[in-house]
Design a protein around this motif. Structure first.
Motif, PDB file in Angstrom:
ATOM      1  N   ARG A 174       0.834  -1.197   0.000  1.00 25.42           N
ATOM      2  CA  ARG A 174       0.000   0.000   0.000  1.00 25.42           C
ATOM      3  C   ARG A 174       0.869   1.247   0.000  1.00 25.42           C
ATOM      4  O   ARG A 174       0.671   2.156  -0.788  1.00 25.42           O
ATOM      5  CB  ARG A 174      -0.914   0.034   1.234  1.00 25.42           C
ATOM      6  N   GLN A 175       1.858   1.259   0.877  1.00 30.45           N
ATOM      7  CA  GLN A 175       2.702   2.449   0.947  1.00 30.45           C
ATOM      8  C   GLN A 175       3.484   2.627  -0.345  1.00 30.45           C
ATOM      9  O   GLN A 175       3.532   3.719  -0.911  1.00 30.45           O
ATOM     10  CB  GLN A 175       3.650   2.356   2.146  1.00 30.45           C
ATOM     11  N   HIS A 176       4.089   1.538  -0.816  1.00 31.08           N
ATOM     12  CA  HIS A 176       4.910   1.657  -2.019  1.00 31.08           C
ATOM     13  C   HIS A 176       4.103   2.154  -3.218  1.00 31.08           C
ATOM     14  O   HIS A 176       4.599   2.920  -4.049  1.00 31.08           O
ATOM     15  CB  HIS A 176       5.552   0.309  -2.348  1.00 31.08           C
ATOM     16  N   LEU A 177       2.846   1.744  -3.285  1.00 34.70           N
ATOM     17  CA  LEU A 177       2.046   2.037  -4.483  1.00 34.70           C
ATOM     18  C   LEU A 177       1.146   3.266  -4.308  1.00 34.70           C
ATOM     19  O   LEU A 177       0.374   3.597  -5.199  1.00 34.70           O
ATOM     20  CB  LEU A 177       1.204   0.807  -4.844  1.00 34.70           C
ATOM     21  N   THR A 178       1.250   3.953  -3.170  1.00 36.66           N
ATOM     22  CA  THR A 178       0.445   5.157  -2.954  1.00 36.66           C
ATOM     23  C   THR A 178       1.163   6.370  -3.538  1.00 36.66           C
ATOM     24  O   THR A 178       2.326   6.619  -3.220  1.00 36.66           O
ATOM     25  CB  THR A 178       0.192   5.361  -1.443  1.00 36.66           C
ATOM     26  N   HIS A 231       2.461   6.708  -6.315  1.00 29.52           N
ATOM     27  CA  HIS A 231       3.679   6.281  -7.004  1.00 29.52           C
ATOM     28  C   HIS A 231       3.842   7.134  -8.259  1.00 29.52           C
ATOM     29  O   HIS A 231       2.954   7.188  -9.103  1.00 29.52           O
ATOM     30  CB  HIS A 231       3.548   4.800  -7.380  1.00 29.52           C
ATOM     31  N   PHE A 247       4.888  14.352  -9.865  1.00 33.43           N
ATOM     32  CA  PHE A 247       5.145  13.002 -10.385  1.00 33.43           C
ATOM     33  C   PHE A 247       6.227  13.049 -11.464  1.00 33.43           C
ATOM     34  O   PHE A 247       7.128  12.219 -11.512  1.00 33.43           O
ATOM     35  CB  PHE A 247       3.875  12.404 -10.978  1.00 33.43           C
ATOM     36  N   ARG A 300       9.588  13.642  -9.928  1.00 31.33           N
ATOM     37  CA  ARG A 300      10.070  12.441  -9.250  1.00 31.33           C
ATOM     38  C   ARG A 300      10.509  11.371 -10.239  1.00 31.33           C
ATOM     39  O   ARG A 300      11.353  10.534  -9.940  1.00 31.33           O
ATOM     40  CB  ARG A 300       8.971  11.861  -8.328  1.00 31.33           C
ATOM     41  N   TYR A 328       6.395   7.917  -0.262  1.00 30.12           N
ATOM     42  CA  TYR A 328       6.376   6.536   0.203  1.00 30.12           C
ATOM     43  C   TYR A 328       7.389   5.636  -0.513  1.00 30.12           C
ATOM     44  O   TYR A 328       7.690   4.562  -0.030  1.00 30.12           O
ATOM     45  CB  TYR A 328       4.979   5.950   0.006  1.00 30.12           C
ATOM     46  N   GLN A 329       7.828   6.045  -1.702  1.00 30.25           N
ATOM     47  CA  GLN A 329       8.677   5.127  -2.466  1.00 30.25           C
ATOM     48  C   GLN A 329       9.859   5.870  -3.099  1.00 30.25           C
ATOM     49  O   GLN A 329       9.767   7.060  -3.368  1.00 30.25           O
ATOM     50  CB  GLN A 329       7.881   4.417  -3.562  1.00 30.25           C
ATOM     51  N   PRO A 330      10.973   5.148  -3.297  1.00 31.86           N
ATOM     52  CA  PRO A 330      12.092   5.784  -3.988  1.00 31.86           C
ATOM     53  C   PRO A 330      11.781   5.915  -5.472  1.00 31.86           C
ATOM     54  O   PRO A 330      11.049   5.110  -6.031  1.00 31.86           O
ATOM     55  CB  PRO A 330      13.255   4.807  -3.766  1.00 31.86           C
ATOM     56  N   THR A 360       9.771   6.943   2.765  1.00 32.09           N
ATOM     57  CA  THR A 360       9.427   6.876   4.193  1.00 32.09           C
ATOM     58  C   THR A 360       9.923   5.582   4.817  1.00 32.09           C
ATOM     59  O   THR A 360      10.248   5.550   5.992  1.00 32.09           O
ATOM     60  CB  THR A 360       7.907   6.944   4.401  1.00 32.09           C
ATOM     61  N   LEU A 361       9.955   4.500   4.014  1.00 33.12           N
ATOM     62  CA  LEU A 361      10.375   3.217   4.586  1.00 33.12           C
ATOM     63  C   LEU A 361      11.765   3.340   5.189  1.00 33.12           C
ATOM     64  O   LEU A 361      12.037   2.823   6.282  1.00 33.12           O
ATOM     65  CB  LEU A 361      10.348   2.120   3.517  1.00 33.12           C
TER      66      LEU A 361
END
Lengths: 104, 551, 170
Positions: B150-154, B156, C115, C118, C146-148, C156-157
């Motif tokens: 969920r986090q990775h794909l939010t 994105h 987007f 990024r 939330y993602q690289p 965030t991870l």
């Protein structure tokens, strides 16, 4: 998926132009004075393809008042009362055919 | 359940502010409808027949009691006092005003709720087993992995404008309750010979107008590679998925046109380039997410306490207990399903008053937690068995204790033509009529587990293809007709249903369902043979003969 | 159609060369993909910067041999719902390590600029004039990622791990 918005226009009976109001999504109809009304009785009824196209063209120049204007069939009673022309339009005009939860 | 931290809260608030700005630009005319539509869809806002609809994400079907109260508040303040739980474990409000949406979303954000990616051509709400974390048959809690996804794909940056919508489901249980084979990506957790758990990766499933059962392209993917492998699948889809035809844009079509093997090859090649990059999952990262899940402190209790034995003497309680209560992985506890399928009512709807009471009962009896299942029912996942009699009375009092879970009146249905601008025919009144025909629960129990799924159009939001009895609304010369399929199923032996015969008019569809049930009672080999197994054994022909003989 | 780079509206120093028109001497020029590939062996000798418009249905791997001397790659968004070029951009930056100007062209709204940034774009041909002054606010709208991606921001991870041990969740 044969939403009226995607159908090619061929008018064979009385029709009106309808849309949803931008701010709240309410169902509205194009009135003679170029405004939008929630009252189908006040809507402009036309019966030919060119007249419907003209009405639709005028309606679609409005970018803020309404969304997704299209031509919808209506039925005229012998007393010249205007009624929605099919089930979809009946539901749009009077709401779901089922009781709403907690209100039925 | 997963507890938001300041990162999660900040992101949702930033999203609310962005959407508020977009709504204002639309209302002022700065954005055209064409420009605004994909932006509002990505926030869960549709325009239906008579109003806007707002769809709120309920990640992997887990809700806190506070979140449920917030849903009740939104139903009261901005809608008409009810909401509709969907087959994707979301909730929809049907009467929202665009100009009030920013306020509604700001309220929702206070409870960590949002509409992000519940619609539009992006990755939708990741779904999993509604009994995750409490089911006795799971090898681990799949929600940790659902949350990482969920986090990775939010939001994105690469995958927010895909060719078409994209659905991911995950299960870690022996019995697949998440229907992973009908998703763009289905993930099934297994344990390998070395005792490690990992993912079977299934791609290209989906319903809609061209239904496909997904194909396995990776039998065992190590956990560290989950994000990179999903990224490789999505990048392959984003580049090669069709954008020229909306009906051929889903990933299932790409997988079908390329062939699963060629598709898997493309994914593998992409994956090899990124698997050891920043997406490789550090065990510390996974542990950090896992640590954000709060689990109840269970008491040491024994199964079948005396309270239960006494209460069983009440026939109504016993019927409910046998039907709606399921084993929990912890002794002395139970999972309780709340049927949102009352006789004569719309499937999946709950009123604001019901939501508030359910939140209250969750606080008192279920450690403040509620689940939403794709069958459009709710569940209280942590109920001490000794509390079941008291809980039952409270649930019965608000009409959510109908003992029909998994029976013929536990119908899954989309909103249909009563709400939806895409629909060809109504779903809700058909469902309501069928529940009336089977109001006699002795009859329903005799028929046994049987899933009816109703969709009001070919987009298949009611998942009719995988209903044991599937009902699809079609339009014929301006009239509502219904096409019936038999033998679909979503479980481990997932199958698409077979068409029974010519579509029947609205007035006859409930009769047809009754005829099918009667035929089954005659055709089954023995009382315990499930409807769907009878269909598999005898085929649809004997059903067809009986149903159409009199028509 | 304003061009925005580094948060500011700038003048486009590149000239667009259409089809078989001559490439102007001494001027920075952007060529269509087919023309570029056909003439690459001559173009490499020019002193002035060269850019190429790369369609969104063609693999960017084909560009790899030229990336160390191309000054600009313009990727195309035929409409704002078509996100194919986001993947192309990330591949150009992250796989092929392209360091020149990566320009987003076609239909682009301010709502997509973050987007785009990024994904590795650093130049934006915005469809609407009003979006140019709003660009900076639009790309600063979020502080959580939330993602690289291609912009090098920590996800965030990993950001969660980097910060001081926090209190138990409330």
């Amino acid at each position: 998926m044969t939403s009226p918005l995607q159908q090619k226009l061929k008018v064979t009976g009385p029709v009106v132009v309808t849309a949803n109001r931008l701010g709240d999504g309410a169902v509205v109809y194009r009135a003679a004075d170029g405004t939008w009304t929630k009252d189908l009785a006040v809507a402009v009824v036309v019966t030919t393809t060119p007249a419907a196209l003209e009405l639709l063209a005028a309606a679609t120049t409005e970018k803020v008042a309404v969304v997704d204007a299209y031509v919808a069939p209506v039925e005229l009673t012998t007393q010249q009362q205007v009624l929605p022309g099919n089930l979809r339009e009946r539901i749009r005009s009077s709401g779901p055919t089922v009781a709403l939860p907690g209100q039925g | 359940m997963y507890i938001y931290d300041d990162f999660d809260r900040t992101l949702v608030q930033e999203r609310v502010r962005e959407f508020g700005d977009q709504v204002n630009r639309r209302l002022s005319g700065e954005l055209t409808e064409e420009e605004f539509k994909p932006l509002r869809l990505m926030n869960g806002v549709y325009l239906q027949l008579h109003a806007y609809m707002l769809r709120i994400a309920i990640p992997y079907g887990t809700l806190s009691s506070d979140q449920m109260r917030m849903l009740a508040h939104v139903a009261r303040r901005y809608d008409r006092n009810y909401g509709h739980f969907t087959t994707r474990q979301n909730i929809q409000f049907n009467w929202i005003k665009l100009k009030e949406l920013p306020d509604a979303m700001a309220d929702l954000a206070r409870a960590g709720l949002h509409g992000m990616q519940t619609s539009g051509n992006c990755v939708r709400n990741v779904t999993t087993d509604q009994w995750a974390g409490v089911a006795p048959d799971e090898i681990e809690d799949p929600r940790i992995w659902a949350e990482l996804l969920r986090q990775h794909l939010t939001l994105h940056p690469e995958f927010s404008f895909l060719p078409r919508k994209f659905k991911v489901a995950l299960t870690a249980a022996a019995h697949d309750r998440a229907a992973v084979k009908i998703h763009d990506i289905g993930l099934r957790m297994h344990r390998n010979g070395a005792g490690e758990t990992g993912f079977e990766v299934i791609v290209g499933g989906g319903l809609g107008r061209t239904p496909f059962i997904g194909k396995t392209i990776k039998p065992f993917l190590p956990k560290r590679d989950l994000l990179s492998y999903v990224e490789a699948i999505m990048r392959t889809y984003n580049q090669y998925g069709r954008r020229d035809n909306i009906y051929k844009a889903r990933m299932k079509i790409l997988v079908h046109e390329l062939g699963a093997e060629k598709f898997a090859g493309e994914v593998e090649e992409e994956w090899q380039s990124i698997k050891d990059g920043p997406l490789a999952l550090d065990p510390a990262v996974v542990a950090d997410i896992a640590a954000r899940f709060r689990y109840p402190q269970y008491e040491l209790l024994a199964d079948n306490p005396s309270e239960l034995a006494r209460a069983r003497e009440d026939n109504r309680f016993r019927l409910w207990l046998d039907n709606s209560v399921t084993n929990h992985k912890v002794a002395g506890y139970a999972i309780v399903t709340l049927s949102l399928k009352p006789e004569g009512g719309p499937p999946g709807d709950a009123t604001a008053a019901q939501m508030d009471t359910i939140a209250e009962l969750a606080d008192r009896y279920s450690h403040g937690e509620i689940r939403v299942g794709h069958e459009q029912n709710l569940a209280l996942p942590h109920v001490a068995q000794r509390d079941l009699p008291t809980l039952w009375r409270a649930l019965d009092g608000i009409g959510v204790a109908t003992p029909n879970v998994n029976l013929i009146s536990d119908i899954i249905a989309c909103p249909g033509l009563d709400y939806c601008s895409l629909a060809n025919a109504r779903s809700i009144p058909v469902a309501e009529e069928i529940t009336r025909r089977f109001r006699d629960l002795d009859l329903a129990r005799n028929v046994g587990p049987l899933h009816i799924n109703i969709s009001g159009c070919i987009n298949a939001c009611g998942h009719h293809h995988i209903g044991h009895i599937g009902i699809l609304g079609v339009e014929k010369n301006g009239e509502e007709y219904y096409q019936v399929t038999l033998g679909g199923r979503a479980d481990d032996s997932a199958e698409l249903g077979t068409i029974l015969g010519p579509a029947v008019p609205y007035a006859e569809i409930a009769d047809v369902v009754e005829d099918i049930a009667t035929a089954y009672l005659e055709l089954r080999a023995r009382p315990g043979e499930l409807f769907v197994d009878t269909v598999q054994r005898v085929g649809v022909d004997p059903f067809r003969e009986r149903v159409y003989a009199a028509r | 159609m304003p061009l925005v780079k580094a948060g500011r509206i700038v003048e486009d120093r590149f000239v667009r060369v259409v089809d078989d028109a001559p490439v102007p001497d001494g001027a920075a020029a952007i060529l269509p993909a087919a023309r570029f590939l056909a003439d690459a062996h001559e173009l490499v000798l020019r002193q002035a910067p060269i850019g190429v418009v790369w369609p969104n249905d063609r693999k960017v791997a084909e560009l790899a041999p030229y990336l160390d001397w191309i000054a600009l790659v313009a990727l195309v968004f035929p409409n704002f719902r078509d996100g194919c070029a986001y993947s192309q951009a990330r591949l150009l930056r992250e796989r092929y390590h392209f360091r020149g100007e990566l320009r987003a062209t076609g239909q682009i709204l301010r709502d997509q600029c973050l987007f785009l940034q990024r994904a590795g774009f650093d130049a934006f041909e915005l469809t609407k004039a009003a979006d140019a002054p709003a660009f900076v606010a639009a790309v600063q709208r979020y502080s959580v990622f939330y993602q690289p991606a291609a912009d090098g921001r920590a996800s965030t991870l990993t950001a969660r791990l980097a910060r001081v041990p926090q209190h138990s969740p409330s």
